[in-house]
Design a protein around this motif. Structure first.
Motif, PDB file in Angstrom:
ATOM      1  N   VAL A 108       1.423  -2.927  -2.042  1.00 42.25           N
ATOM      2  CA  VAL A 108       1.502  -2.053  -0.565  1.00 42.25           C
ATOM      3  C   VAL A 108       3.043  -2.305   0.018  1.00 42.25           C
ATOM      4  N   ARG A 109       2.576  -3.599   0.073  1.00 42.39           N
ATOM      5  CA  ARG A 109       3.487  -4.321   1.056  1.00 42.39           C
ATOM      6  C   ARG A 109       5.823  -4.369   0.190  1.00 42.39           C
ATOM      7  N   ARG A 110       5.197  -4.516  -1.359  1.00 42.39           N
ATOM      8  CA  ARG A 110       5.852  -4.810  -1.934  1.00 42.39           C
ATOM      9  C   ARG A 110       7.245  -3.302  -2.091  1.00 42.39           C
ATOM     10  N   LYS A 111       5.473  -1.681  -2.609  1.00 44.77           N
ATOM     11  CA  LYS A 111       6.469  -0.784  -2.578  1.00 44.77           C
ATOM     12  C   LYS A 111       6.702  -0.032  -1.892  1.00 44.77           C
ATOM     13  N   SER A 112       6.192  -0.255  -0.472  1.00 42.70           N
ATOM     14  CA  SER A 112       6.391   0.757   0.268  1.00 42.70           C
ATOM     15  C   SER A 112       6.918   0.471   1.691  1.00 42.70           C
ATOM     16  N   THR A 113       8.116   1.178   1.774  1.00 40.34           N
ATOM     17  CA  THR A 113       8.726   0.603   3.631  1.00 40.34           C
ATOM     18  C   THR A 113       8.451   1.138   4.562  1.00 40.34           C
ATOM     19  N   VAL A 114       7.516   2.758   4.035  1.00 35.91           N
ATOM     20  CA  VAL A 114       6.197   3.152   5.517  1.00 35.91           C
ATOM     21  C   VAL A 114       5.415   3.055   6.143  1.00 35.91           C
ATOM     22  N   HIS A 115       4.691   2.329   5.075  1.00 33.10           N
ATOM     23  CA  HIS A 115       3.221   1.676   4.897  1.00 33.10           C
ATOM     24  C   HIS A 115       2.950   0.433   5.356  1.00 33.10           C
ATOM     25  N   LYS A 116       2.897   0.469   6.323  1.00 34.00           N
ATOM     26  CA  LYS A 116       2.544  -1.605   6.768  1.00 34.00           C
ATOM     27  C   LYS A 116       0.744  -1.477   7.134  1.00 34.00           C
ATOM     28  N   ALA A 117       0.511  -2.209   5.758  1.00 33.27           N
ATOM     29  CA  ALA A 117      -1.209  -2.296   5.536  1.00 33.27           C
ATOM     30  C   ALA A 117      -1.962  -3.408   6.635  1.00 33.27           C
ATOM     31  N   PRO A 118      -2.368  -3.242   6.763  1.00 35.31           N
ATOM     32  CA  PRO A 118      -3.634  -1.583   6.564  1.00 35.31           C
ATOM     33  C   PRO A 118      -3.470  -0.574   7.623  1.00 35.31           C
ATOM     34  N   CYS A 119      -4.059   0.495   6.693  1.00 33.89           N
ATOM     35  CA  CYS A 119      -3.517   1.227   7.326  1.00 33.89           C
ATOM     36  C   CYS A 119      -4.368   1.757   8.418  1.00 33.89           C
ATOM     37  N   PRO A 120      -4.501   2.937   9.152  1.00 42.36           N
ATOM     38  CA  PRO A 120      -6.235   3.784  10.253  1.00 42.36           C
ATOM     39  C   PRO A 120      -6.851   4.628   9.236  1.00 42.36           C
ATOM     40  N   LYS A 144      -4.137   2.117   2.818  1.00 43.84           N
ATOM     41  CA  LYS A 144      -5.950   3.071   3.579  1.00 43.84           C
ATOM     42  C   LYS A 144      -7.119   2.700   2.358  1.00 43.84           C
ATOM     43  N   ALA A 145      -6.876   2.685   0.933  1.00 44.70           N
ATOM     44  CA  ALA A 145      -8.096   1.874   0.519  1.00 44.70           C
ATOM     45  C   ALA A 145      -7.884  -0.075   0.640  1.00 44.70           C
ATOM     46  N   THR A 146      -6.654  -0.248   1.369  1.00 42.54           N
ATOM     47  CA  THR A 146      -6.191  -1.859   1.569  1.00 42.54           C
ATOM     48  C   THR A 146      -7.459  -1.848   2.813  1.00 42.54           C
ATOM     49  N   THR A 147      -7.720  -0.731   3.665  1.00 41.75           N
ATOM     50  CA  THR A 147      -7.815  -0.782   5.151  1.00 41.75           C
ATOM     51  C   THR A 147      -9.966  -0.932   5.180  1.00 41.75           C
ATOM     52  N   VAL A 148     -10.200  -0.122   3.593  1.00 41.89           N
ATOM     53  CA  VAL A 148     -11.617   0.051   3.168  1.00 41.89           C
ATOM     54  C   VAL A 148     -11.938  -1.413   2.830  1.00 41.89           C
TER      55      VAL A 148
END
Length: 80
Positions: free
Chosen positions: A52-64, A26-30
């Motif tokens: 986020v891209r390296r550490k998470s397989t669930v979240h795809k930045a930018p998040c809503p 979410k911080a990526t989006t902000v």
């Protein structure tokens, strides 16, 4: 509103069930939304996006990010 007094969505308020990756996403989006006023946020955005891209397989930045509570950009950066 001038860029000097820019407010952003407060992603740190409210639901405490979010994990660190969700908050970073979410911080990526902000950061993305604020870069039109503050060019240095582009670097912050790119660093958060990479993390986020390296550490998470669930979240795809930018998040809503839901609208609602806002905070100053400087407070957002301190909390980040």
């Amino acid at each position: 509103v001038s860029c000097d007094k820019m407010n952003v969505t407060s992603i740190f308020a409210g639901d405490k069930k979010e994990n660190d990756m969700e908050i970073l996403c979410k911080a990526t989006t902000v950061a993305w939304e604020g870069r039109s006023c503050h060019r240095h946020l582009e670097g912050v955005y790119l660093n958060l996006l990479s993390l986020v891209r390296r550490k998470s397989t669930v979240h795809k930045a930018p998040c809503p990010v839901a609208g609602g509570n806002t905070t100053s950009l400087s407070d957002f950066l301190v909390n980040l």
